[in-house]
Design a protein around this motif. Structure first.
Motif: not given
Length: 337
Positions: A114-115, A172, A174, A179, A190
């Protein structure tokens, strides 16, 4: 509209490793191991834990340590992160950690990235010391990490040892289209966080599928969505158990840090109208009820999204009730080999 049935797809677990009111983190870890062992027997595919910091009700801050602990207590369950918040870490460190896990438990480790920081700004600063560019650099950090875990390159000046050649599956994660597009462009699986951020679910799934490029081992897009499910023998019991989840999200709305609270007979008097609305918006994809209700609502969600896998969080105060929720849910899905 998807034509898939629940029995066509796998089901997985998101465990936030809740710290319960008047209980300890040690008891949370014991419950996590017990739950992982039970869902493995029930045929669940994955067991993911998420990186959170400075939260009184969540004990999964040292996510990598817990992944190793759970993997060591199970034998075939895929264990991973949902996710590691990459801006908090150097990609090389993550590659070495997950390379070590993959070496200890081959073929069983997932790395979800995660970002977001997974915490507040002050705690993020305590974790990183320098916040400049960390989130903006997420795409290049993902590529760097992917390269560390990819094919062995004897000429590389910096190598992840162990880690190189392990090809740990990287997801990824999001809650927006950012993302989703990144996962598509990089040809990665994803996972969408519809269990707390439902608003962009459909847009993100659309962007992911439209932007997907088969640049790696994954030849077709693979999307997973996480939802909250509180299942019990009756709708009434499930509604009662769900009040712990509502109280937890009420604390998020208020910005108050508390352990998970025991269920209550009614939420009336605990929240005002605006708080109730905010919590219910965040928990839009929360399915609460007896077996028939849960099956119908999960099938409707699958019809609506067409996802390839569903991840379930049954965030409940009483451990036996939580285990039973996963027992009920498992009956509807494809069993993992």
């Amino acid at each position: 509209m998807s034509t898939k049935k629940l029995s066509d797809i796998p089901v997985s677990v998101l465990d936030l490793v809740p710290i319960l009111h008047e209980k300890t983190a040690a008891e949370s870890f014991k419950n996590t191991v017990d739950l992982a062992q039970k869902v493995e027997q029930l045929g669940y595919k994955r067991y993911w834990m998420a990186e959170h910091h400075n939260m009184a009700g969540i004990a999964s801050s040292a996510t990598v340590v817990l992944i190793g602990h759970v993997a060591g207590a199970t034998s075939k369950l895929r264990v991973g992160s949902g996710g590691i918040m990459l801006p908090n870490h150097a990609p090389l460190v993550v590659a070495e950690q997950f390379g070590t896990l993959a070496t200890l438990y081959p073929g069983r480790i997932d790395l979800g990235l995660g970002r977001a920081p997974g915490t507040d700004q002050m705690t993020a600063h305590a974790l990183r010391r320098d916040l400049r560019g960390s989130v903006d650099e997420f795409p290049q950090n993902v590529v760097e990490l992917k390269n560390y875990l990819g094919p062995v390159d004897p000429t590389a000046r910096v190598r992840a040892v162990p880690g190189e050649g392990s090809n740990v599956p990287i997801w990824i994660l999001g809650s927006s289209t950012f993302g989703a597009q990144l996962a598509g462009i990089l040809g990665m699986p994803y996972a969408f966080a519809s269990h707390f951020a439902p608003s962009q679910l459909h847009a993100a799934l659309k962007v992911y599928k439209e932007s997907f490029q088969p640049v790696g081992e994954l030849k077709e897009p693979y999307a997973m969505a996480c939802v909250n499910v509180i299942a019990a023998d009756t709708d009434e019991e499930a509604i009662y158990q769900s009040t712990s989840l509502y109280q937890s999200f009420l604390n998020v709305v208020r910005g108050t840090a508390k352990p998970m609270q025991s269920p209550v007979k009614s939420m009336e008097g605990l929240w005002d109208a605006s708080e109730r609305y905010a919590v219910q918006q965040m928990l839009r994809y929360s399915f609460i009820g007896g077996p028939k209700t849960i099956q119908e609502e999960l099938q409707a969600f699958l019809n609506e999204t067409g996802v390839d896998e569903i991840m379930v969080g049954s965030n409940m105060y009483e451990h036996t009730a939580r285990v039973h929720s996963y027992e009920i849910i498992s009956e509807f899905f494809q069993k993992s080999a």
